[in-house]
Design a protein around this motif. Structure first.
Motif, PDB file in Angstrom:
ATOM      1  N   THR A  70       0.850  -1.198   0.000  1.00 31.88           N
ATOM      2  CA  THR A  70       0.000   0.000   0.000  1.00 31.88           C
ATOM      3  C   THR A  70       0.879   1.238   0.000  1.00 31.88           C
ATOM      4  O   THR A  70       2.075   1.175   0.307  1.00 31.88           O
ATOM      5  CB  THR A  70      -0.899   0.049   1.260  1.00 31.88           C
ATOM      6  OG1 THR A  70      -0.068  -0.139   2.409  1.00 31.88           O
ATOM      7  CG2 THR A  70      -1.992  -0.990   1.236  1.00 31.88           C
ATOM      8  N   SER A  72       0.678   5.514   1.164  1.00 35.91           N
ATOM      9  CA  SER A  72      -0.151   6.510   1.854  1.00 35.91           C
ATOM     10  C   SER A  72       0.536   7.856   1.893  1.00 35.91           C
ATOM     11  O   SER A  72       1.774   7.935   1.832  1.00 35.91           O
ATOM     12  CB  SER A  72      -0.466   6.060   3.283  1.00 35.91           C
ATOM     13  OG  SER A  72       0.685   6.164   4.082  1.00 35.91           O
ATOM     14  N   THR A  81      -3.987  10.744   8.212  1.00 35.21           N
ATOM     15  CA  THR A  81      -3.813  10.119   6.894  1.00 35.21           C
ATOM     16  C   THR A  81      -4.625  10.901   5.867  1.00 35.21           C
ATOM     17  O   THR A  81      -5.822  11.126   6.041  1.00 35.21           O
ATOM     18  CB  THR A  81      -4.279   8.651   6.949  1.00 35.21           C
ATOM     19  OG1 THR A  81      -3.474   7.980   7.920  1.00 35.21           O
ATOM     20  CG2 THR A  81      -4.111   7.958   5.599  1.00 35.21           C
ATOM     21  N   CYS A  83      -4.512  10.029   2.422  1.00 39.67           N
ATOM     22  CA  CYS A  83      -5.029   8.962   1.563  1.00 39.67           C
ATOM     23  C   CYS A  83      -4.192   7.702   1.759  1.00 39.67           C
ATOM     24  O   CYS A  83      -3.027   7.781   2.161  1.00 39.67           O
ATOM     25  CB  CYS A  83      -5.017   9.380   0.089  1.00 39.67           C
ATOM     26  SG  CYS A  83      -3.400   9.811  -0.559  1.00 39.67           S
ATOM     27  N   ARG A  84      -4.817   6.585   1.518  1.00 38.11           N
ATOM     28  CA  ARG A  84      -4.107   5.298   1.575  1.00 38.11           C
ATOM     29  C   ARG A  84      -4.748   4.392   0.529  1.00 38.11           C
ATOM     30  O   ARG A  84      -5.976   4.346   0.433  1.00 38.11           O
ATOM     31  CB  ARG A  84      -4.251   4.662   2.962  1.00 38.11           C
ATOM     32  CG  ARG A  84      -3.825   3.201   2.978  1.00 38.11           C
ATOM     33  CD  ARG A  84      -3.817   2.586   4.366  1.00 38.11           C
ATOM     34  NE  ARG A  84      -2.734   3.081   5.163  1.00 38.11           N
ATOM     35  CZ  ARG A  84      -2.834   3.541   6.412  1.00 38.11           C
ATOM     36  NH1 ARG A  84      -4.032   3.596   6.989  1.00 38.11           N
ATOM     37  NH2 ARG A  84      -1.791   3.972   7.070  1.00 38.11           N
ATOM     38  N   GLU A 194       4.112  -0.653   3.715  1.00 38.79           N
ATOM     39  CA  GLU A 194       3.538   0.548   3.085  1.00 38.79           C
ATOM     40  C   GLU A 194       4.641   1.533   2.737  1.00 38.79           C
ATOM     41  O   GLU A 194       5.627   1.672   3.471  1.00 38.79           O
ATOM     42  CB  GLU A 194       2.564   1.208   4.072  1.00 38.79           C
ATOM     43  CG  GLU A 194       1.825   2.414   3.505  1.00 38.79           C
ATOM     44  CD  GLU A 194       0.517   2.652   4.258  1.00 38.79           C
ATOM     45  OE1 GLU A 194      -0.398   1.800   4.151  1.00 38.79           O
ATOM     46  OE2 GLU A 194       0.413   3.670   4.970  1.00 38.79           O
ATOM     47  N   THR A 196       5.067   5.103   3.021  1.00 36.60           N
ATOM     48  CA  THR A 196       4.392   6.181   3.755  1.00 36.60           C
ATOM     49  C   THR A 196       5.116   7.493   3.484  1.00 36.60           C
ATOM     50  O   THR A 196       6.338   7.567   3.650  1.00 36.60           O
ATOM     51  CB  THR A 196       4.451   5.893   5.279  1.00 36.60           C
ATOM     52  OG1 THR A 196       3.917   4.593   5.527  1.00 36.60           O
ATOM     53  CG2 THR A 196       3.686   6.936   6.079  1.00 36.60           C
TER      54      THR A 196
END
Ligand code: FAD
Length: 385
Positions: A70, A72, A81, A83-84, A194, A196
């Motif tokens: 993912t 984010s 957050t 968006c993810r 992720e 990030t």
């Protein structure tokens, strides 16, 4: 047919492996005396991974790569957050997972695949020339090497580029400094699978997983060029630049090792379309020095290597035809990536603060579709599409 390659970075080594595979004789010369890559890690996007797979390094690359399921964006100040989203649509569309990898490990993998003992270390090229039948390089120790052609994979400060263009070029400071390194994965900074990215005030902090439970991290800080910096003081500099940022960022600053954190001023070069002069060609950063904002510089160098292989496979007995085919296959695509990265760089680093604020707003309503479309458009278009 014999190639002399200057530079054992990811471009020169990929070219060395690629040309050896189609039966060319290859000699690689490198100025340093041992493998010491600058920078901690690199995201090898799907186009770069496809090139490595094509060179026969599929399982080795996958073993070094982090799993990014993912992606984010996080508000750097509040920690909220923005968006993810899943990377799966991207992987499905382009048919290959991207892999963030440690630079030293990628470099070692390429060196071993080419043949460590076959790399001529400690050979600094100081001149290159070509004639009707061969091209010749001269090294600082006075020795020379001769081949049917020379590939200058000698990086961003390329001497070969000067020869090919007939004049030196001035690189452009992109307006920011990148601090980067590796830390153990810590979920207080970001999830383990992720990519990030914290953003605010035209600054950026990012972590992405690489193999063996590590995060590759980087901080982008806008500042004038040429500021003094003492190695080992990254924590103080970053703490000052990211005061009041979210807990995940503070955790990363506490956790990083200042002794191994790199600081790189980011520069790039206007695209140019003459990559070949006679029997001498440029490849990799020598041909297209880009900001790392879309993570494509090294991937593009690997694409060059594959394109060079295809060109010599198509024209095995004609150096000039092969180099012309290489040049025409690559300059537009590589120049486009340089300009895309520059555009992304300006938005990320608030060259126009209103455009950056609008981007932050967009991120708050992003479901991944636009970002993935953008990344896919960077990935497609190379020799392996
Ligand atoms: P280099 O890796 O610079 O290698 C050139 C080699 O030539 C060196 O080993 C050098 O010692 C040697 N050399 C130079 N001059 C001579 C000489 N006269 N004689 C003999 N040897 C010589 N790219 C990505 O794809 N994804 C990313 O995520 C990414 N992140 C980046 C982050 C940062 C902070 C930076 C700065 C760059 C990033 N890049 C990324 C870009 C990537 O690092 C480069 O595009 C890539 O290293 C280019 O490879 P190269 O082989 O052309 O040049």
């Amino acid at each position: 047919m014999k190639a002399v390659i200057i530079g054992a970075g990811m471009g020169g080594l990929s070219a060395g492996i690629a040309l050896t595979k189609i039966g060319l004789e290859v000699e690689v010369y490198e100025q340093v005396t041992e493998n010491k890559p600058v920078g901690a890690a690199i995201s090898v996007w799907s186009n770069g991974v496809k090139c490595l797979n094509h060179l026969g390094l599929e399982s080795e690359t996958a073993a070094l790569g982090g799993i990014v399921d993912t992606m984010s964006y996080v508000d750097g100040l509040t920690g909220d957050t923005m968006c993810r989203f899943s990377m799966q649509p991207l992987i499905e569309e382009v048919g290959q997972r991207p892999y963030p990898v440690a630079r030293a490990e990628l470099q070692l993998m390429l060196m071993e695949a080419y043949g460590m003992a076959d790399i001529n270390f400690g050979k600094k090229m100081v001149a290159v020339s070509d004639g009707p039948d061969s091209a010749t390089v001269t090294f600082a120790d006075g020795s020379t090497a001769e081949g049917d052609f020379v590939i200058g994979a000698d990086g961003a400060r390329s001497l070969t580029r000067e020869y090919v263009l007939g004049h030196p070029v001035e690189r452009r400071y992109a307006g920011y400094v990148n601090f980067n390194g590796l830390v153990e994965v810590d979920e207080a900074i970001g999830p383990a699978t992720e990519w990030t990215t914290y953003v605010a005030d035209g600054k950026r902090v990012s972590v992405m997983p690489i193999a063996d439970n590590r995060f590759y991290f980087f901080f982008d800080v806008t500042m004038p060029e040429g500021q003094p910096f003492e190695r080992g003081t990254a924590r103080e500099v970053l703490a000052e630049n990211f005061t009041g940022w979210a807990p995940g960022v503070q955790k990363l600053i506490d956790k990083l090792d200042p002794a191994t954190t790199n600081r790189v001023e980011i520069l790039d070069l206007d695209p140019f379309h003459t990559w070949v002069k006679g029997r001498v060609a440029v490849l990799g950063d020598a041909a297209h020095n880009t900001t790392p904002d879309i993570g494509q510089g090294g991937c593009s160098a690997m694409e060059d290597a594959v394109a060079m292989q295809f060109a010599f496979a198509d024209h095995p007995d004609d150096v000039h035809a092969a180099l012309a085919a290489y040049e025409s296959a690559r300059t537009e695509r590589a120049g486009d990536l340089v300009l895309r990265a520059r555009k992304r760089c300006d938005v990320t680093h608030a060259k126009d603060p209103e455009a950056t604020a609008a981007w932050y707003d967009e991120l708050r309503s992003e479901d991944g579709t636009r970002i993935i479309r953008g990344i896919v458009s960077n990935i497609v278009g190379g020799p392996l599409t």
